[in-house]
Design a protein around this motif. Structure first.
Motif, PDB file in Angstrom:
ATOM      1  N   LYS A  54     -16.904  -9.682   5.931  1.00  0.00           N
ATOM      2  CA  LYS A  54     -15.928  -9.196   6.909  1.00  0.00           C
ATOM      3  C   LYS A  54     -14.500  -9.545   6.507  1.00  0.00           C
ATOM      4  N   GLU A  55     -14.331 -10.653   5.823  1.00  0.00           N
ATOM      5  CA  GLU A  55     -12.995 -11.078   5.426  1.00  0.00           C
ATOM      6  C   GLU A  55     -12.380 -10.136   4.404  1.00  0.00           C
ATOM      7  N   SER A  56     -13.181  -9.496   3.580  1.00  0.00           N
ATOM      8  CA  SER A  56     -12.630  -8.621   2.554  1.00  0.00           C
ATOM      9  C   SER A  56     -12.291  -7.232   3.090  1.00  0.00           C
ATOM     10  N   ILE A  57     -12.764  -6.890   4.277  1.00  0.00           N
ATOM     11  CA  ILE A  57     -12.440  -5.606   4.891  1.00  0.00           C
ATOM     12  C   ILE A  57     -11.444  -5.868   6.008  1.00  0.00           C
ATOM     13  N   LYS A  58     -10.222  -5.428   5.788  1.00  0.00           N
ATOM     14  CA  LYS A  58      -9.170  -5.673   6.754  1.00  0.00           C
ATOM     15  C   LYS A  58      -8.807  -4.343   7.403  1.00  0.00           C
ATOM     16  N   GLU A  59      -9.119  -4.208   8.684  1.00  0.00           N
ATOM     17  CA  GLU A  59      -8.837  -2.961   9.380  1.00  0.00           C
ATOM     18  C   GLU A  59      -7.369  -2.848   9.781  1.00  0.00           C
ATOM     19  N   PHE A  60      -6.750  -3.940  10.138  1.00  0.00           N
ATOM     20  CA  PHE A  60      -5.379  -3.926  10.619  1.00  0.00           C
ATOM     21  C   PHE A  60      -4.643  -5.138  10.069  1.00  0.00           C
ATOM     22  N   ASP A  61      -3.550  -4.896   9.376  1.00  0.00           N
ATOM     23  CA  ASP A  61      -2.745  -5.975   8.814  1.00  0.00           C
ATOM     24  C   ASP A  61      -1.542  -6.214   9.721  1.00  0.00           C
ATOM     25  N   THR A  62      -1.619  -7.240  10.536  1.00  0.00           N
ATOM     26  CA  THR A  62      -0.587  -7.528  11.527  1.00  0.00           C
ATOM     27  C   THR A  62       0.770  -7.783  10.884  1.00  0.00           C
ATOM     28  N   LYS A  91       1.956  -6.822   7.981  1.00  0.00           N
ATOM     29  CA  LYS A  91       2.477  -5.579   7.410  1.00  0.00           C
ATOM     30  C   LYS A  91       3.013  -4.660   8.512  1.00  0.00           C
ATOM     31  N   PHE A  92       2.265  -4.540   9.618  1.00  0.00           N
ATOM     32  CA  PHE A  92       2.674  -3.687  10.729  1.00  0.00           C
ATOM     33  C   PHE A  92       3.992  -4.160  11.325  1.00  0.00           C
ATOM     34  N   PHE A  93       4.088  -5.446  11.661  1.00  0.00           N
ATOM     35  CA  PHE A  93       5.297  -5.941  12.301  1.00  0.00           C
ATOM     36  C   PHE A  93       6.479  -5.970  11.346  1.00  0.00           C
ATOM     37  N   ARG A  94       6.257  -6.134  10.067  1.00  0.00           N
ATOM     38  CA  ARG A  94       7.348  -6.048   9.088  1.00  0.00           C
ATOM     39  C   ARG A  94       7.917  -4.632   9.096  1.00  0.00           C
ATOM     40  N   ALA A  95       7.042  -3.625   9.136  1.00  0.00           N
ATOM     41  CA  ALA A  95       7.486  -2.230   9.168  1.00  0.00           C
ATOM     42  C   ALA A  95       8.259  -1.937  10.451  1.00  0.00           C
TER      43      ALA A  95
END
Length: 48
Positions: free
Chosen positions: A3-11, A13-17
């Motif tokens: 599960k750790e290698s599958i990242k559905e949402f990168d918080t 990255k999202f908030f940086r954008a």
């Protein structure tokens, strides 16, 4: 795969954008203009 290698949402990255988008939209605005911008954004988010 674990599960750790599958990242559905990168918080991070999202908030940086989001932060970069806000920065571009408010660049060069005066304090009052910035407050108006925030007021409009708050209204949009509360209507959802």
């Amino acid at each position: 795969m674990s599960k750790e290698s599958i990242k559905e949402f990168d918080t991070v990255k999202f908030f940086r954008a989001v932060k970069e988008k806000i920065s571009k939209e408010t660049q060069g605005k005066a304090f009052e203009e910035f407050n108006i911008y925030l007021g409009k954004r708050i209204l949009k988010s509360s209507e959802s």
